[in-house]
Every structure is written in structure tokens, then in C-alpha cells.
Design a protein around this motif. Structure first.
Motif, mmCIF file in Angstrom:
data_model
loop_
_atom_site.group_PDB
_atom_site.id
_atom_site.type_symbol
_atom_site.label_atom_id
_atom_site.label_comp_id
_atom_site.label_asym_id
_atom_site.label_seq_id
_atom_site.Cartn_x
_atom_site.Cartn_y
_atom_site.Cartn_z
ATOM 1 N N MET A 1 0.838 -1.177 0.000
ATOM 2 C CA MET A 1 0.000 0.000 0.000
ATOM 3 C C MET A 1 0.886 1.245 0.000
ATOM 4 S SD MET A 1 -3.130 1.014 2.532
ATOM 5 C CE MET A 1 -2.207 1.317 4.013
ATOM 6 N N SER A 2 0.554 2.186 -0.835
ATOM 7 C CA SER A 2 1.342 3.397 -0.977
ATOM 8 C C SER A 2 0.935 4.448 0.061
ATOM 9 C CB SER A 2 1.134 3.967 -2.386
ATOM 10 O OG SER A 2 1.889 5.130 -2.547
ATOM 11 N N CYS A 3 1.911 5.196 0.533
ATOM 12 C CA CYS A 3 1.669 6.271 1.495
ATOM 13 C C CYS A 3 2.015 7.590 0.822
ATOM 14 C CB CYS A 3 2.541 6.061 2.738
ATOM 15 S SG CYS A 3 2.569 7.480 3.847
ATOM 16 N N ILE A 4 1.066 8.506 0.750
ATOM 17 C CA ILE A 4 1.295 9.780 0.080
ATOM 18 C C ILE A 4 2.431 10.561 0.723
ATOM 19 C CG2 ILE A 4 -0.535 10.975 1.356
ATOM 20 C CD1 ILE A 4 0.635 11.654 -2.285
ATOM 21 N N PHE A 5 2.550 10.506 2.050
ATOM 22 C CA PHE A 5 3.628 11.247 2.703
ATOM 23 C C PHE A 5 4.993 10.624 2.400
ATOM 24 C CE2 PHE A 5 0.810 13.163 6.295
ATOM 25 C CZ PHE A 5 0.171 13.952 5.358
ATOM 26 N N CYS A 6 5.063 9.296 2.352
ATOM 27 C CA CYS A 6 6.316 8.644 1.958
ATOM 28 C C CYS A 6 6.664 9.018 0.514
ATOM 29 C CB CYS A 6 6.211 7.135 2.118
ATOM 30 S SG CYS A 6 6.198 6.584 3.847
ATOM 31 N N ASP A 7 5.653 9.089 -0.347
ATOM 32 C CA ASP A 7 5.883 9.490 -1.735
ATOM 33 C C ASP A 7 6.393 10.928 -1.820
ATOM 34 O OD1 ASP A 7 5.091 6.994 -2.597
ATOM 35 O OD2 ASP A 7 3.099 7.641 -3.270
ATOM 36 N N ILE A 8 5.871 11.817 -0.989
ATOM 37 C CA ILE A 8 6.355 13.202 -0.956
ATOM 38 C C ILE A 8 7.805 13.239 -0.477
ATOM 39 C CG2 ILE A 8 6.113 15.413 0.259
ATOM 40 C CD1 ILE A 8 3.020 14.910 0.113
ATOM 41 N N ILE A 9 8.089 12.522 0.587
ATOM 42 C CA ILE A 9 9.453 12.469 1.145
ATOM 43 C C ILE A 9 10.441 11.939 0.102
ATOM 44 C CG2 ILE A 9 10.889 11.239 2.844
ATOM 45 C CD1 ILE A 9 8.306 11.422 4.700
ATOM 46 N N GLU A 10 10.024 10.943 -0.664
ATOM 47 C CA GLU A 10 10.883 10.332 -1.687
ATOM 48 C C GLU A 10 10.830 11.077 -3.021
ATOM 49 O OE1 GLU A 10 9.623 6.243 -1.841
ATOM 50 O OE2 GLU A 10 9.999 5.968 0.305
ATOM 51 N N VAL B 1 4.231 18.682 9.473
ATOM 52 C CA VAL B 1 5.583 18.221 9.782
ATOM 53 C C VAL B 1 5.497 16.708 9.940
ATOM 54 C CG1 VAL B 1 7.553 18.365 11.338
ATOM 55 C CG2 VAL B 1 6.126 20.396 10.950
ATOM 56 N N VAL B 2 6.333 16.002 9.172
ATOM 57 C CA VAL B 2 6.237 14.548 9.046
ATOM 58 C C VAL B 2 7.603 13.915 9.289
ATOM 59 C CG1 VAL B 2 5.637 12.714 7.399
ATOM 60 C CG2 VAL B 2 4.473 14.919 7.271
ATOM 61 N N PRO B 3 7.683 12.881 10.136
ATOM 62 C CA PRO B 3 8.956 12.161 10.231
ATOM 63 C C PRO B 3 9.208 11.410 8.920
ATOM 64 C CG PRO B 3 7.279 11.044 11.518
ATOM 65 C CD PRO B 3 6.656 12.293 10.988
ATOM 66 N N LYS B 4 10.459 11.334 8.534
ATOM 67 C CA LYS B 4 10.782 10.630 7.286
ATOM 68 C C LYS B 4 10.600 9.118 7.409
ATOM 69 C CE LYS B 4 13.530 13.953 4.819
ATOM 70 N NZ LYS B 4 14.798 14.227 4.123
ATOM 71 N N LYS B 5 10.792 8.576 8.611
ATOM 72 C CA LYS B 5 10.490 7.169 8.833
ATOM 73 C C LYS B 5 8.978 7.026 8.916
ATOM 74 C CE LYS B 5 14.609 6.142 11.584
ATOM 75 N NZ LYS B 5 15.068 5.780 12.948
ATOM 76 N N LYS C 1 -7.222 10.160 12.189
ATOM 77 C CA LYS C 1 -6.242 10.727 11.263
ATOM 78 C C LYS C 1 -6.686 10.458 9.825
ATOM 79 C CE LYS C 1 -2.926 6.894 11.617
ATOM 80 N NZ LYS C 1 -3.823 5.961 12.254
ATOM 81 N N ASP C 2 -6.279 11.351 8.940
ATOM 82 C CA ASP C 2 -6.695 11.235 7.546
ATOM 83 C C ASP C 2 -5.634 10.606 6.645
ATOM 84 O OD1 ASP C 2 -5.107 13.452 7.920
ATOM 85 O OD2 ASP C 2 -6.340 14.816 6.741
ATOM 86 N N VAL C 3 -4.401 10.510 7.130
ATOM 87 C CA VAL C 3 -3.314 9.848 6.398
ATOM 88 C C VAL C 3 -2.646 8.882 7.366
ATOM 89 C CG1 VAL C 3 -1.107 10.187 5.209
ATOM 90 C CG2 VAL C 3 -2.947 11.850 4.889
ATOM 91 N N GLU C 4 -2.358 7.686 6.907
ATOM 92 C CA GLU C 4 -1.783 6.644 7.766
ATOM 93 C C GLU C 4 -0.270 6.798 7.929
ATOM 94 O OE1 GLU C 4 -3.455 4.339 9.574
ATOM 95 O OE2 GLU C 4 -5.302 5.282 8.895
ATOM 96 N N HIS C 5 0.150 8.019 8.220
ATOM 97 C CA HIS C 5 1.559 8.328 8.487
ATOM 98 C C HIS C 5 1.517 9.441 9.524
ATOM 99 C CE1 HIS C 5 5.825 8.808 6.682
ATOM 100 N NE2 HIS C 5 5.792 9.593 7.750
ATOM 101 N N TYR C 6 2.130 9.211 10.682
ATOM 102 C CA TYR C 6 2.108 10.207 11.740
ATOM 103 C C TYR C 6 2.540 11.567 11.204
ATOM 104 C CZ TYR C 6 3.628 13.057 15.584
ATOM 105 O OH TYR C 6 3.798 14.120 16.422
ATOM 106 N N HIS C 7 1.812 12.608 11.599
ATOM 107 C CA HIS C 7 2.149 13.967 11.189
ATOM 108 C C HIS C 7 1.559 14.969 12.166
ATOM 109 C CE1 HIS C 7 -1.704 12.983 9.298
ATOM 110 N NE2 HIS C 7 -1.978 14.277 9.247
#
Length: 136
Positions: free
Chosen positions: A1-10, A40-44, A90-96
Motif C-alpha cells: 500500500m502506498s503512502c502519500i507522505f512517503c511518496d512526498i518524502i521520496e 511536519v512529518v517524520p521521514k520514517k 487521522k486522515d493519512v496513515e503516516h504520523y504527522h
């Protein structure tokens, strides 16, 4: 499953990145509550606040403080709201963390339910939480 925040970070997805270091990335929210709303999003990748490592948490809050100071200066805010959501809220499954510039009568609100908590409820919750902290 793709994470939009991980995609932004990468750099696989577009975002207006304001700042990043080896630990965090911060960018303008695509669906802002107010102009200047920053994430503000952790890269991990972590889904929940309780999972985030200590260094990432440190960098998130220190970066949030820099963003807040900048927004206050640039936008002459009446205040700043800093918040984050967990679980189903939360609306995105990546802590922010959200840093939201606030202005009088901006329409954003926090609706607090009317609940009654008595002294016994407070005492019980204190005791239970102190057990979690290893205190008496």
C-alpha cells in the motif's frame, strides 16, 4: 500500500516542501484549514504517535516550533494551533503534526462535549495513569 507522505518524502509526489533534514520533512497542507497550514512529518514511516522514535519526535516538535514562529511573523496571526490525530481520527496513515495559523473569526473550532467528571473519577484516572508511569 502506498503512502502519500512517503511518496512526498521520496519526491515521487509533488508537494510544496518548506524544509527537510535527515529526520523530518515539512510541507504545505494540500487541504489547508487556513492559508499557511503546514504539516511536519517524520521521514520514517510510523502510523501512530505512540510508535514514533524519540529522535523523530524531537525533530517534529522543534521543526513545528520553527514553523509556528515563522507563520506568526509572516502572517501576523492571532495564534497558532498545533495538533495531531491518531487512530480513526487521522486522515493519512503516516504520523504527522499540523501547524495551523489562526485568526480571529476564522471559522475553525474545537467542539468540546459537555461531560461531567467528579473528584472520584479524577482520582481513579490519576492512580491508573501513575501506574503506567511507574509511580504511586
Amino acid at each position: 500500500m502506498s503512502c502519500i507522505f512517503c511518496d512526498i518524502i521520496e519526491k515521487k509526489a509533488h508537494a510544496f516542501i518548506l524544509y527537510e533534514n535527515e529526520t523530518v520533512c515539512c510541507f504545505l497542507d494540500k487541504f489547508p484549514i487556513n492559508k499557511g497550514h503546514v504539516l511536519v512529518v517524520p521521514k520514517k514511516h510510523y502510523q501512530e504517535f505512540s510508535e514514533v522514535d524519540e529522535e523523530s519526535l524531537k525533530q517534529v516538535i522543534l521543526t513545528a516550533q520553527k514553523v509556528a514562529r515563522s507563520l506568526e511573523t509572516l502572517l501576523y496571526t492571532d495564534g497558532i494551533t498545533i495538533m495531531q490525530n491518531n487512530g480513526v481520527f487521522k486522515d493519512v496513515e503516516h504520523y504527522h503534526m499540523h501547524i495551523i495559523p489562526r485568526f480571529k473569526d476564522d471559522g475553525f473550532s474545537w467542539n468540546e462535549p459537555e461531560i461531567t467528571i467528579n473528584e472520584d473519577d479524577f482520582a481513579e484516572m490519576k492512580a491508573r495513569l501513575q501506574t503506567c508511569f511507574g509511580e504511586k
